[in-house]
Design a protein around this motif. Structure first.
Motif, PDB file in Angstrom:
ATOM      1  N   GLY A 187      -1.098 -11.291  11.489  1.00 28.04           N
ATOM      2  CA  GLY A 187      -2.236 -11.323  10.960  1.00 28.04           C
ATOM      3  C   GLY A 187      -3.397 -10.352  11.700  1.00 28.04           C
ATOM      4  N   ARG A 188      -2.905 -10.021  12.888  1.00 26.71           N
ATOM      5  CA  ARG A 188      -4.054  -9.395  13.848  1.00 26.71           C
ATOM      6  C   ARG A 188      -4.426  -7.832  13.371  1.00 26.71           C
ATOM      7  N   HIS A 189      -3.554  -7.155  12.643  1.00 31.05           N
ATOM      8  CA  HIS A 189      -3.742  -5.908  12.364  1.00 31.05           C
ATOM      9  C   HIS A 189      -3.480  -5.863  10.489  1.00 31.05           C
ATOM     10  N   VAL A 190      -4.653  -5.553  10.035  1.00 30.63           N
ATOM     11  CA  VAL A 190      -4.623  -5.445   8.552  1.00 30.63           C
ATOM     12  C   VAL A 190      -5.255  -4.490   7.939  1.00 30.63           C
ATOM     13  N   VAL A 191      -4.840  -3.874   6.946  1.00 31.93           N
ATOM     14  CA  VAL A 191      -5.553  -2.853   6.266  1.00 31.93           C
ATOM     15  C   VAL A 191      -5.471  -3.052   4.496  1.00 31.93           C
ATOM     16  N   SER A 192      -6.559  -2.557   4.167  1.00 35.12           N
ATOM     17  CA  SER A 192      -6.532  -2.797   2.681  1.00 35.12           C
ATOM     18  C   SER A 192      -7.001  -1.365   1.975  1.00 35.12           C
ATOM     19  N   PHE A 193      -6.313  -0.869   1.065  1.00 34.72           N
ATOM     20  CA  PHE A 193      -6.738   0.556   0.531  1.00 34.72           C
ATOM     21  C   PHE A 193      -6.836   0.247  -0.990  1.00 34.72           C
ATOM     22  N   ARG A 194      -7.763   1.184  -1.570  1.00 36.04           N
ATOM     23  CA  ARG A 194      -7.873   1.074  -3.073  1.00 36.04           C
ATOM     24  C   ARG A 194      -8.268   2.387  -3.617  1.00 36.04           C
ATOM     25  N   THR A 195      -8.001   2.459  -5.081  1.00 35.05           N
ATOM     26  CA  THR A 195      -8.458   3.647  -5.834  1.00 35.05           C
ATOM     27  C   THR A 195      -9.036   3.259  -7.057  1.00 35.05           C
ATOM     28  N   ASN A 196     -10.205   3.964  -7.368  1.00 31.74           N
ATOM     29  CA  ASN A 196     -10.882   3.262  -8.639  1.00 31.74           C
ATOM     30  C   ASN A 196     -10.035   4.138  -9.795  1.00 31.74           C
ATOM     31  N   SER A 197      -8.788   3.997  -9.864  1.00 34.70           N
ATOM     32  CA  SER A 197      -8.183   4.522 -11.262  1.00 34.70           C
ATOM     33  C   SER A 197      -6.852   3.789 -11.074  1.00 34.70           C
ATOM     34  N   ASP A 198      -6.154   3.677 -12.178  1.00 31.68           N
ATOM     35  CA  ASP A 198      -4.785   2.937 -12.346  1.00 31.68           C
ATOM     36  C   ASP A 198      -3.966   3.787 -12.460  1.00 31.68           C
ATOM     37  N   THR A 199      -4.185   5.239 -12.232  1.00 30.12           N
ATOM     38  CA  THR A 199      -3.114   6.326 -11.822  1.00 30.12           C
ATOM     39  C   THR A 199      -2.105   5.831 -10.803  1.00 30.12           C
ATOM     40  N   ARG A 200      -0.917   5.794 -11.067  1.00 26.12           N
ATOM     41  CA  ARG A 200       0.176   5.276 -10.131  1.00 26.12           C
ATOM     42  C   ARG A 200      -0.037   6.474  -8.885  1.00 26.12           C
ATOM     43  N   LEU A 201      -0.014   5.599  -7.755  1.00 23.70           N
ATOM     44  CA  LEU A 201       0.064   6.665  -6.511  1.00 23.70           C
ATOM     45  C   LEU A 201       1.671   6.761  -6.235  1.00 23.70           C
ATOM     46  N   GLU A 257     -10.325   2.916   2.391  1.00 22.21           N
ATOM     47  CA  GLU A 257      -9.617   2.266   3.213  1.00 22.21           C
ATOM     48  C   GLU A 257     -10.389   1.613   4.183  1.00 22.21           C
ATOM     49  N   LEU A 258     -10.130   0.359   4.494  1.00 24.09           N
ATOM     50  CA  LEU A 258     -10.607  -0.410   5.586  1.00 24.09           C
ATOM     51  C   LEU A 258      -9.549  -0.942   6.248  1.00 24.09           C
ATOM     52  N   SER A 259      -9.309  -0.953   7.696  1.00 22.40           N
ATOM     53  CA  SER A 259      -8.445  -1.531   8.485  1.00 22.40           C
ATOM     54  C   SER A 259      -9.265  -2.101   9.731  1.00 22.40           C
ATOM     55  N   GLN A 260      -8.333  -3.149  10.246  1.00 26.29           N
ATOM     56  CA  GLN A 260      -8.840  -3.964  11.643  1.00 26.29           C
ATOM     57  C   GLN A 260      -7.623  -4.146  12.211  1.00 26.29           C
ATOM     58  N   ASP A 261      -7.603  -3.469  13.425  1.00 24.04           N
ATOM     59  CA  ASP A 261      -6.406  -3.382  14.328  1.00 24.04           C
ATOM     60  C   ASP A 261      -6.249  -4.633  15.332  1.00 24.04           C
ATOM     61  N   ALA A 262      -5.241  -4.692  16.060  1.00 24.52           N
ATOM     62  CA  ALA A 262      -5.075  -6.002  16.894  1.00 24.52           C
ATOM     63  C   ALA A 262      -5.987  -5.958  17.985  1.00 24.52           C
ATOM     64  N   HIS A 263      -6.773  -4.954  18.104  1.00 24.50           N
ATOM     65  CA  HIS A 263      -7.951  -4.843  19.212  1.00 24.50           C
ATOM     66  C   HIS A 263      -9.333  -5.055  18.760  1.00 24.50           C
ATOM     67  N   GLY A 264      -9.329  -5.317  17.284  1.00 19.42           N
ATOM     68  CA  GLY A 264     -10.545  -5.615  16.884  1.00 19.42           C
ATOM     69  C   GLY A 264     -11.423  -4.587  16.347  1.00 19.42           C
ATOM     70  N   THR A 265     -10.741  -3.415  16.449  1.00 18.42           N
ATOM     71  CA  THR A 265     -11.383  -1.976  15.896  1.00 18.42           C
ATOM     72  C   THR A 265     -11.271  -2.008  14.408  1.00 18.42           C
TER      73      THR A 265
END
Length: 385
Positions: free
Chosen positions: A353-367, A53-61
């Motif tokens: 667009g100031r707060h974004v998050v992407s998360f990923r898994t290395n499988s197509d097993t449904r979360l 998971e990678l996120s960036q919040d509205a404060h730039g963290t």
């Protein structure tokens, strides 16, 4: 590119990743990346080998977390800049290019699609429409009614199921994929209801080529990837291997002999079966950068960005290449997910667009939707940005 045409799951601005460090995580500048409890739960439940998971919040963290492994054989962890298949997030890029062409008055949302296709495909589509005209707007919003080629049983078995091993390196042309779709009756008349269809974005890729003289990949590279410096994003075409660096991709759905955790290594495959509906390769930092730019208005004029977020034709389910997710704290975030053999990813952000998050898994097993809701609530409902 969902393996079947279901609603994109979860039922229901431009800063480069840098040396911003919190107590939760050490970023790309070095050190050990901390674990996220939510991601760790996914791995502990043996749902997936690895998650990030990678996120960036509205404060730039900027925060980066991983759990599990990128490679079950070596134990390698998932890296921040690892390349992976982004599946249907390709659709958001294709929608953005299409809406840029609308803003340039080279397309109109209510243009009949057949007007922007080469003659053989235009004739085939007109015959399949059966007196009702499919428009560009309907493709973008999945209200065309056109059958999704991935719902064809034979195609599904070859690319996603028991025939994967034998067919994983086969090439597929857009014309052939369209032919598979048009061999089936439409789900319904155009404009009458929402039904997610990979054929819609396959056709948008054809429209972009006809209007510009270039493929959607060339136009997306020129208009989005180069200006935003998305150095880990590419359109592989028929290339079966992933660019370095990358981990492995695993699936429980194919016919191969299962490996660790009952999963098969499916890292190498020919993604031309996905095409404009889902072939893109990317990284977590690139996806965050792209969606931050898109949602903040950097890539589209206000009118086209409003059109992208208009979900009225789909009953609130889908706009144009993006969909809303309403969280338990009553916040709404916008983005898309991507699912392709061996990979799942989702990127979401606040409307500005100031707060974004992407998360990923290395499988197509449904979360489970519960797991995704927990992750997103932790990200967006516990902060003020």
């Amino acid at each position: 590119m969902p393996t079947r045409t279901t609603h994109p799951r979860l039922t229901s601005a431009l800063a480069v990743v840098c040396c911003t460090v919190t107590a939760w995580v050490t970023t790309a500048c070095g050190g050990v990346v901390a674990r996220s409890p939510v991601l760790q739960d996914l791995v502990s439940e043996r749902t997936v080998p690895g998650a990030a998971e990678l996120s960036q919040d509205a404060h730039g963290t900027v925060r980066f977390a991983t759990a599990g492994v990128a490679d079950v054989r070596t134990g390698r962890r998932i890296g921040l800049t690892d390349r992976f298949r982004a599946g249907s997030i390709t659709k958001t890029v294709v929608a953005t290019v299409t809406l840029q062409l609308v803003a340039e008055h080279r397309l109109n949302l209510d243009d009949p699609v057949a007007e922007h296709l080469p003659a053989p495909n235009a004739t085939a589509l007109t015959g399949a429409e059966r007196g009702r005209t499919v428009t560009v707007r309907q493709l973008l919003t999945h209200t065309s009614g056109l059958f999704s080629y991935t719902d064809d049983d034979a195609f599904f078995r070859r690319f996603f199921g028991q025939g994967f091993t034998e067919h994983r390196y086969e090439s597929h042309t857009p014309d052939a994929l369209l032919g598979t779709a048009l061999a089936h009756a439409p789900y319904g008349p155009p404009g009458t209801r929402y039904r997610y269809s990979n054929t819609d974005y396959l056709l948008l890729g054809m429209v972009i080529r006809q209007v510009t003289g270039h493929s959607y990949a060339v136009e997306a590279t020129r208009r989005i990837i180069v200006p935003l410096r998305l150095t880990g994003t590419s359109f592989p075409g028929t290339r079966a291997t992933l660019p370095l660096p990358h981990g492995r991709a695993y699936s429980a759905a194919t016919g191969d002999a299962p490996g660790a955790k009952g999963l098969t290594d499916v890292t190498d495959l020919n993604p031309s079966a996905a095409g404009a509906a889902g072939e893109m390769v990317s990284t977590l930092p690139d996806l965050n950068r792209f969606f931050a730019a898109l949602l903040s208005g950097t890539l589209l004029p206000p009118a086209e960005l409003r059109a992208m977020r208009d979900t009225s034709l789909s009953g609130g389910s889908y706009g144009m290449g993006v969909f809303p997710v309403r969280l338990p704290c009553r916040r709404t975030v916008w983005g898309h997910n991507g699912e392709i053999t061996g990979s799942y990813v989702q990127t979401l952000g606040t409307a500005d667009g100031r707060h974004v998050v992407s998360f990923r898994t290395n499988s197509d097993t449904r979360l489970s939707s519960l797991a995704q809701t927990k992750l997103l609530a932790t990200e967006f409902c516990s902060t003020d940005g």
